[in-house]
Enzyme design. Structure first.
Site, short mmCIF file in Angstrom:
data_model
loop_
_atom_site.label_atom_id
_atom_site.label_comp_id
_atom_site.label_asym_id
_atom_site.label_seq_id
_atom_site.Cartn_x
_atom_site.Cartn_y
_atom_site.Cartn_z
N ARG A 65 0.83 -1.21 0.00
CA ARG A 65 0.00 0.00 0.00
C ARG A 65 0.86 1.26 0.00
NH1 ARG A 65 -5.71 0.12 0.01
NH2 ARG A 65 -5.96 -1.63 -1.39
N ARG A 91 -10.62 4.65 -2.22
CA ARG A 91 -9.51 4.01 -1.48
C ARG A 91 -9.08 4.93 -0.35
NH1 ARG A 91 -8.19 -1.27 -3.56
NH2 ARG A 91 -8.88 -1.18 -5.71
N LEU A 93 -6.34 6.72 1.58
CA LEU A 93 -4.99 7.18 1.27
C LEU A 93 -4.16 7.26 2.54
CD1 LEU A 93 -6.10 9.90 -1.25
CD2 LEU A 93 -4.68 7.92 -1.81
N ASN A 107 -11.72 16.51 0.11
CA ASN A 107 -12.58 15.36 -0.17
C ASN A 107 -14.03 15.81 -0.08
OD1 ASN A 107 -13.36 12.54 -0.41
ND2 ASN A 107 -13.80 12.57 1.80
N HIS A 109 -17.85 14.27 0.67
CA HIS A 109 -18.46 13.08 1.29
C HIS A 109 -19.97 13.30 1.39
CE1 HIS A 109 -18.65 9.54 3.80
NE2 HIS A 109 -19.49 10.20 4.58
N ASP A 141 -7.21 14.80 6.37
CA ASP A 141 -6.11 14.54 7.30
C ASP A 141 -5.88 13.02 7.35
OD1 ASP A 141 -8.02 13.50 9.00
OD2 ASP A 141 -7.94 15.14 10.44
N ASP A 145 -12.45 10.29 6.10
CA ASP A 145 -13.57 11.24 6.08
C ASP A 145 -13.49 12.21 7.26
OD1 ASP A 145 -14.57 10.14 3.72
OD2 ASP A 145 -15.71 8.63 4.80
C1 GRF Z 1 -20.24 11.43 -4.22
O1 GRF Z 1 -21.49 11.34 -3.60
C2 GRF Z 1 -19.15 11.80 -3.25
O2 GRF Z 1 -19.61 12.56 -2.17
C3 GRF Z 1 -18.71 10.45 -2.73
O3 GRF Z 1 -18.76 9.60 -3.84
C4 GRF Z 1 -19.75 10.09 -4.76
C5 GRF Z 1 -19.04 10.20 -6.07
O4 GRF Z 1 -19.94 10.31 -7.12
N1 GRF Z 1 -17.42 10.53 -2.10
P1 GRF Z 1 -19.42 10.56 -8.60
O5 GRF Z 1 -18.46 9.42 -8.96
O6 GRF Z 1 -18.73 11.90 -8.62
O7 GRF Z 1 -20.65 10.54 -9.46
#
Ligand code: GRF
Length: 206
Positions: A65, A91, A93, A107, A109, A141, A145
């Site tokens: 990894r 993945r 990181l 990121n 989420h 960080d 998430d």
């Molecule tokens: C999104 O909902 C994002 O928040 C999450 O994965 C999804 C990605 O969707 N981390 P896409 O591949 O951009 O359509």
């Protein structure tokens, strides 16, 4: 010189598309310097179809990894990004990657973090029966998430929602939030949009 965004994806790439559209129009003064994925995926095809530079860096091709993290950091770094965006990159990181892009790695989420971290945020929100969930953009960080929050937007659940219908409505909001988060990061405007705490932590770190 145009600011450079590198996007990491694993799936459909709708967030990447929103950013690329914003860069092609006048909503974001930046270019997508490259789109990288850990596997072949629909989003990578979309990126290639738009003429963007694409690359797969598959962990299966590396002995460990940390070697994979190093290789990925090398590929991303070679694109000289001002901002690295994880938009559906599935993945985890490690520090080798995260530490290579201090204050440049964000990121998105699909929940109001710290609620529902992990890969099943939308399903878990529905199962928990929450009336409001949403989306979060945060600096990355060393925890999954987790990190200073830049922007959050709520999305209400509706009776009869499935994971698919709710996630689709969250993504609509995400596509707006993502562009704003990139604009904030690239302009250094980290006190806008309710990112005060993240902004001050960033300024202290700088
Ligand atoms: C999104 O909902 C994002 O928040 C999450 O994965 C999804 C990605 O969707 N981390 P896409 O591949 O951009 O359509």
């Amino acid at each position: 010189m145009a600011r450079r965004i590198v996007v990491l994806i694993s799936g459909t790439g709708s967030g990447m598309t929103a950013i690329a559209d914003a860069c092609s129009g006048d909503r974001l003064d930046a270019v997508v310097a490259g789109v990288l994925a850990d596997r072949s995926c629909a989003g990578l095809e979309l990126a290639a179809g738009r003429g963007l530079r694409t690359r797969i860096v598959d962990p299966a091709d590396y002995p460990s990894r940390s070697e994979w993290n190093r290789a990925l950091a090398g590929e991303v770094g070679a694109l000289e990004p001002d901002l690295v965006l994880l938009a559906g990159f599935m993945r985890v990181l490690g520090p080798v990657f995260v530490d290579a892009f201090p204050r440049r790695l964000i990121n998105i989420h699909p929940s109001l973090l710290p609620a529902f971290p992990g890969a099943h945020a939308v399903k878990e929100a529905l199962e928990a029966g929450v009336k409001v969930t949403g989306t979060t953009v945060h600096l990355v960080d060393h925890e999954v998430d987790h990190g200073p929050i830049l922007l959050q937007e709520p999305v209400r659940t509706q009776p009869g929602d499935t994971e698919t219908t709710l996630h689709a409505r969250i993504k609509e909001v995400e596509h707006v939030v993502l562009v704003e988060a990139c604009r904030m990061m690239l302009s250094g405007d980290l006190d806008a949009g309710g990112a005060g705490a993240a902004g001050s932590r960033l300024h202290q770190d700088a």
